[in-house]
Design an enzyme around this catalytic site. Structure first.
Site, mmCIF file in Angstrom:
data_model
loop_
_atom_site.group_PDB
_atom_site.id
_atom_site.type_symbol
_atom_site.label_atom_id
_atom_site.label_comp_id
_atom_site.label_asym_id
_atom_site.label_seq_id
_atom_site.Cartn_x
_atom_site.Cartn_y
_atom_site.Cartn_z
ATOM 1 N N HIS A 35 0.806 -1.222 0.000
ATOM 2 C CA HIS A 35 0.000 0.000 0.000
ATOM 3 C C HIS A 35 0.844 1.280 0.000
ATOM 4 C CE1 HIS A 35 -3.903 -2.065 1.657
ATOM 5 N NE2 HIS A 35 -3.309 -2.771 0.697
ATOM 6 N N GLU A 61 -13.434 1.582 -4.655
ATOM 7 C CA GLU A 61 -14.240 2.780 -4.835
ATOM 8 C C GLU A 61 -13.579 3.819 -5.726
ATOM 9 O OE1 GLU A 61 -14.582 3.351 -0.526
ATOM 10 O OE2 GLU A 61 -13.555 5.281 -0.773
ATOM 11 N N TYR A 86 -12.598 10.291 3.607
ATOM 12 C CA TYR A 86 -13.290 9.225 2.878
ATOM 13 C C TYR A 86 -13.583 7.995 3.739
ATOM 14 C CZ TYR A 86 -12.707 12.239 -1.066
ATOM 15 O OH TYR A 86 -12.801 13.331 -1.903
#
Length: 390
Positions: A172, A265, A275
């Site tokens: 990530h 998303e 978010y």
């Protein structure tokens, strides 16, 4: 020294290749094989675990980062390739290694070199307790080539931004780069590094999108500028693992990110927006435990569209070419699990999946060529570069 002369590329997907709107938000929709959908797919070469592809503005030269640490330039009109010298040492492993590439459109006619932005993963700097820690960085340099473009190097490469803090693990990083259309700002995606909770804290840049000046300093007008430090860099937060960003014709920035087990998303990136990750997600944890879904009153910014099961996005562009006129303004999302280009129509703040075009292998990156064709590259050690046209 001169930059490379022009080289070609393309961006395309035919109107005959429409998939049912009923597939929207369904990550396991089969879609239509690209060639059966009327698309022409040409195999243009193979690369070693390519991560990003980007055309040099005003040229037909494609720049390709290979995750283990090489930068390759390809003359797409001849297929010739060359390796660029002066690249940084990268921390290769897991999801880390060489990352994204960005150029300035205003330098399309520049002959003494091109400003180049690169991202990569680096090891910790040797501070106590830092052994094995990694983080994403972005560097700025000048890409210069000899007169015949037979030799190219990056000169004066300086790191202008570092993900903060460095942490253990190899996942990530995100580290996608986008330059604003007016070339005033640099937007960098900074993933949560699989640490989750820092994405809700403002004292670090994990799980954020940062907005910087082109020299890497925090941009004026950032929402938390008065707090100083790395907090002054943050534009939006509550993100997980962003792997695609692009500006729409109306000037708004969009991003695509991985959810956990479900909940990939697509979002409009808005100043100061949160978010929700990891407090809210339309997916669940990998161990099956629940994460509360977004609700109208949860206080977080909601995705324009989400997918469960996931599409596992790897990159995204918003199409602006003429080869596929009806696709102008649509998001084209390269998929890993889906092995597909997912096409999404955007209408204001809403989005709807309107097409899915499948391939043989997992897709790692996507770019639009000067002629409006679409180029994608596969994820693998011998990942193929594919040109898609009418």
């Amino acid at each position: 020294m001169k930059t490379l002369s022009t080289f070609p590329i393309a961006l395309s997907l035919s109107a005959a290749a429409l998939a049912s709107c009923a597939f929207a938000q369904d990550g396991e929709s089969v879609g239509t094989p690209a060639e059966e959908a009327g698309l022409t797919v040409e195999r243009m070469g193979k690369f070693d675990r390519p991560w990003a592809i980007e055309f040099i503005p005003g040229s037909e030269t494609l720049a390709i980062t290979e995750q283990p640490g090489k930068l390759i330039l390809m003359k797409t009109n001849t297929g010739e390739t060359l390796e660029v010298s002066g690249v940084p040492e990268v921390a290769f492993g897991g999801q880390g290694g060489f990352g994204d590439i960005a150029f300035l459109e205003s330098e399309a006619n520049r002959e003494d070199g091109r400003t180049i932005y690169l991202s990569w993963a680096e090891l910790g700097d040797g501070e106590p307790g830092d052994e094995g820690a990694r983080g994403a960085v972005v560097g700025k340099g000048l890409l210069v080539c000899d007169e015949k473009a037979d030799s190219c190097a990056i000169e004066g490469l300086d790191v202008i931004w570092r993900q903060a803090p460095k942490v253990t693990g190899k996942g990530h990083f995100s580290h996608r780069i986008q330059i604003s259309p007016d070339e005033q700002y640099l937007f960098i995606a900074s993933g949560d590094r699989q640490k989750k909770t820092p994405a809700q804290d403002l004292d670090n840049t994990l799980g954020t999108i940062v907005r910087l000046n082109l020299d890497g300093t925090p941009a004026e007008g950032n929402p938390f500028a008065d707090q100083g430090g790395v907090t002054a860099q943050i534009w939006s937060y509550g993100h997980r693992n962003i792997l695609g960003m692009d500006f729409a014709p109306d000037g708004r920035l969009w991003e695509i990110e991985h959810g956990p087990a479900g909940g990939d998303e697509l979002n409009v990136v808005t100043r100061e927006a949160n978010y929700g990750w990891p407090v809210r997600s339309n997916g669940d944890n990998y161990n099956g435990s629940d994460i509360p879904d977004h609700t109208a009153d949860d206080g977080f910014t909601k995705p324009a569209i989400h997918w469960t099961p996931v599409i596992a996005p790897s990159d995204m562009i918003i199409y602006t070419g003429d080869m596929f006129g009806p696709w102008q303004g649509n998001a084209l999302i390269a998929g890993l699990k889906t092995r597909a280009i997912v096409r999404v129509a955007i209408d204001g703040d809403t989005a709807t999946e309107v097409g899915r075009y499948t391939f043989d292998k997992r897709l790692r990156s996507i770019a639009q060529g000067p002629d409006g064709s679409v180029w994608v590259v596969e994820q693998y050690k011998n990942g193929r570069l594919l040109k898609i046209s009418m």
